[in-house]
Design an enzyme around this catalytic site. Structure first.
Site, mmCIF file in Angstrom:
data_model
loop_
_atom_site.group_PDB
_atom_site.id
_atom_site.type_symbol
_atom_site.label_atom_id
_atom_site.label_comp_id
_atom_site.label_asym_id
_atom_site.label_seq_id
_atom_site.Cartn_x
_atom_site.Cartn_y
_atom_site.Cartn_z
ATOM 1 N N SER A 1 113.628 45.275 -58.510
ATOM 2 C CA SER A 1 113.187 45.153 -59.914
ATOM 3 C C SER A 1 112.135 44.271 -59.962
ATOM 4 C CB SER A 1 114.547 44.255 -60.544
ATOM 5 O OG SER A 1 115.732 44.672 -60.644
ATOM 6 N N ARG B 1 108.481 45.763 -61.841
ATOM 7 C CA ARG B 1 107.744 45.134 -62.641
ATOM 8 C C ARG B 1 106.442 44.731 -62.420
ATOM 9 N NH1 ARG B 1 113.065 45.073 -63.447
ATOM 10 N NH2 ARG B 1 114.063 44.579 -65.396
ATOM 11 N N GLY C 1 115.996 54.464 -62.561
ATOM 12 C CA GLY C 1 116.153 54.383 -64.069
ATOM 13 C C GLY C 1 115.433 53.201 -64.416
ATOM 14 N N ARG D 1 121.549 60.576 -66.713
ATOM 15 C CA ARG D 1 121.741 59.037 -67.200
ATOM 16 C C ARG D 1 121.457 58.997 -68.549
ATOM 17 N NH1 ARG D 1 119.989 55.173 -62.314
ATOM 18 N NH2 ARG D 1 121.068 53.832 -63.766
ATOM 19 N N SER E 1 122.087 44.961 -70.602
ATOM 20 C CA SER E 1 121.303 45.811 -69.638
ATOM 21 C C SER E 1 119.654 45.250 -69.719
ATOM 22 C CB SER E 1 121.279 47.233 -70.024
ATOM 23 O OG SER E 1 120.013 48.038 -69.704
ATOM 24 N N GLN F 1 117.378 46.660 -68.346
ATOM 25 C CA GLN F 1 116.465 47.932 -68.385
ATOM 26 C C GLN F 1 116.278 48.025 -70.146
ATOM 27 O OE1 GLN F 1 118.126 51.154 -66.274
ATOM 28 N NE2 GLN F 1 117.494 50.242 -64.346
ATOM 29 N N ASP G 1 124.945 45.865 -59.174
ATOM 30 C CA ASP G 1 124.666 46.857 -58.154
ATOM 31 C C ASP G 1 125.460 46.447 -56.892
ATOM 32 O OD1 ASP G 1 122.942 48.061 -59.826
ATOM 33 O OD2 ASP G 1 120.946 46.914 -59.364
ATOM 34 N N LYS H 1 125.696 54.854 -63.390
ATOM 35 C CA LYS H 1 124.409 54.529 -62.257
ATOM 36 C C LYS H 1 124.024 55.648 -61.698
ATOM 37 C CE LYS H 1 124.202 50.107 -63.206
ATOM 38 N NZ LYS H 1 123.033 49.746 -63.905
HETATM 39 C C1 S3P Z 1 117.569 46.782 -63.097
HETATM 40 C C2 S3P Z 1 118.709 46.532 -63.921
HETATM 41 C C3 S3P Z 1 120.165 46.920 -63.862
HETATM 42 C C4 S3P Z 1 120.347 47.364 -62.317
HETATM 43 C C5 S3P Z 1 118.998 48.408 -61.732
HETATM 44 C C6 S3P Z 1 117.914 47.731 -61.980
HETATM 45 C C7 S3P Z 1 116.329 46.341 -63.527
HETATM 46 O O1 S3P Z 1 120.356 48.158 -64.827
HETATM 47 O O2 S3P Z 1 121.655 48.197 -62.391
HETATM 48 O O3 S3P Z 1 119.437 48.700 -60.444
HETATM 49 O O4 S3P Z 1 115.517 46.317 -62.477
HETATM 50 O O5 S3P Z 1 116.002 46.071 -64.757
HETATM 51 P P1 S3P Z 1 121.126 48.069 -66.246
HETATM 52 O O6 S3P Z 1 119.780 47.392 -66.887
HETATM 53 O O7 S3P Z 1 121.053 49.524 -66.821
HETATM 54 O O8 S3P Z 1 122.275 47.378 -66.244
#
Ligand code: S3P
Length: 436
Positions: free
Chosen positions: A20, A24, A91, A119, A175, A177, A323, A350
């Site tokens: 993550s 970023r 994702g 997804r 989430s 994301q 995760d 996922k």
């Molecule tokens: C992530 C957020 C999570 C996680 C993904 C990485 C991120 O997903 O499952 O592997 O880096 O922001 P969600 O935000 O959809 O829950």
């Protein structure tokens, strides 16, 4: 690949950089002024997809192993992409880049692999459309030769950036994301933008964007951002990924006569549910040398063989270990008593449907798992045996069942070992380095 239960595990390792945070660092560095230097970057396939997308948007990114240098061009320095932006299996790439592209004065097209095409992306289309961007999904079968409009809310899709205005968004899902996409769009919007989630998800965006100079405020489950004239390049050292460390926590706890020291692991409270769950299951786990690196809490984690028992996992804890549920389910199958996992319906969307993948594979090994709409009930303590595992090309299913196979008599056969490269290219080598 074949796996047997003939080993115990000793020694220490450093797991690769956090996925993550690595994503970023590339994204925020690209839209900042000046250089961003990243060390301990995760060169996994997902983060490489992010690099390739930003290169297509005109950003020069030099990478050598785990060191990456990003020549940021500022908030308004991206150029219209030279082709389709390919997010691969990621994702995080797809959803976070959507927030940035929503604020650009050009159109972009995003696509990814067969998993990404399934997804749900409407979860970012909805708030970003409210802010002023326009999205259109395309029929995957005809794409890219013919563009036929689709109501799927999935990739492939186009984003037309607009003149954005701030919103107060109540997200129906916890989430990071979705939250991050809205906050990133908020950098380009008129007025303040805020996102409220049903439970707090990982806060790496809030922490790192603050380091780049953004005005972000967090209170409870709400994060808000004010538009920013400029962000400034940073030096970032990425901590080890707790989601990767999770497999070694489980390996050390489950395998008799084992002791593993995992160095330099990020233990951000919005991510550390694996530690809480392992302790609640009776795991012998100790945090050593707790410190802060690049604004993120970090520690070394020592684990020793333990007799585990079942536990209940649900509610606000779920986003902190979402995760890690495949490997927690494996631990639960070896533990005494019942483990109930609730409020985790996100598992269905996922990289694979993880409720189905965990259930089918654990039951094939002899466990007793009952799936639910929002989780699983695992009756632990039954004797497990090796068998053929269907990974569904999902990295976390492959790694969780490799650990199960190392503790189950007989041979365990993974139908795909390559998929671990999404988040942990040296996973099998690292296991072998600890095997006696
Ligand atoms: C992530 C957020 C999570 C996680 C993904 C990485 C991120 O997903 O499952 O592997 O880096 O922001 P969600 O935000 O959809 O829950």
């Amino acid at each position: 690949m074949q796996i047997t239960d003939k080993y115990s595990f000793h020694g220490e390792l450093s797991v690769p950089g956090d996925k993550s945070i690595s994503h970023r660092s590339i994204m925020f560095g690209s839209i900042s002024d000046g250089l961003t230097m990243v060390s301990n970057f995760l060169p996994g396939a997902d983060c490489l997809s992010t690099i390739s997308c930003f290169r297509k948007l005109g950003i020069a990114i030099e990478s050598q192993g785990t060191n990456v240098m990003i020549h940021g061009k500022g908030l308004h320095g991206l150029s219209a992409p030279s082709g389709i932006l390919d997010a691969g299996n990621s994702g995080t790439t797809t959803r976070l880049i959507s927030g940035i592209l929503a604020g650009q004065p050009f159109e972009s097209i995003l696509d990814g692999d067969s998993s990404i095409r399934r997804r749900p992306m409407a979860r970012v289309f909805t708030p970003l459309t409210q802010m002023g961007a326009a999205f259109q999904s395309w029929e995957a079968d005809a794409f890219p030769d013919t563009l036929i409009a689709s109501a799927s809310g999935c990739a492939p899709f186009s984003i037309r950036g607009g003149h954005l205005h701030g919103i107060s968004y109540q997200s129906p899902v916890a989430s990071a994301q979705v939250k991050s996409a809205v906050l990133l769009a908020g950098l380009y919007a008129e007025g303040e933008t805020s996102v409220t989630e049903p439970a707090l998800s990982r806060n790496h965006t809030e922490l790192m964007l603050t380091g780049f100079g953004a005005q972000i405020f967090s209170e409870g489950t709400t994060a808000s951002i004010k538009p920013e004239p400029e962000l400034h390049g940073q030096k970032i050292h990425v901590p080890g990924d707790i989601s990767s460390a999770a497999y070694f926590i489980a390996l050390g706890l489950l395998t008799p006569n084992s002791e593993i020291l995992i160095r330099n692991v990020g233990i951000n409270p919005t991510r550390n549910g694996m530690i809480t769950a392992a302790l609640a299951m009776g795991g012998d786990l100790t945090l050593l040398d707790e410190r802060t690196v690049s604004g993120e809490p970090v520690a070394d984690i020592l684990v020793r063989s333990s007799s585990l028992h079942g536990t209940d996992i649900g509610g606000e804890m779920i986003p902190t270990l979402i995760d890690e549920i495949p490997i927690i389910a494996v631990m639960a199958a070896f533990a005494e008593g019942v483990t109930a996992i609730r409020d985790a319906q996100e598992l269905k969307v996922k990289e694979s449907d993880r409720i189905a993948a965990i259930t089918e594979n654990l039951n094939a090994m002899g466990a007793s798992v009952t799936p639910a709409e929002d989780g699983l009930s695992i009756e632990g303590g039954r004797p497990l045996h090796g068998t053929s595992i269907k990974t569904h090309q999902d990295h976390r299913i492959a790694m969780a069942f490799a650990i199960a196979g190392l503790n189950a008599p007989g041979e365990t056969l993974l139908d795909d070992r390559e998929c671990v490269a999404i988040s942990y290219p040296s996973f099998f080598e690292d296991i072998l380095s600890l095997a006696d």
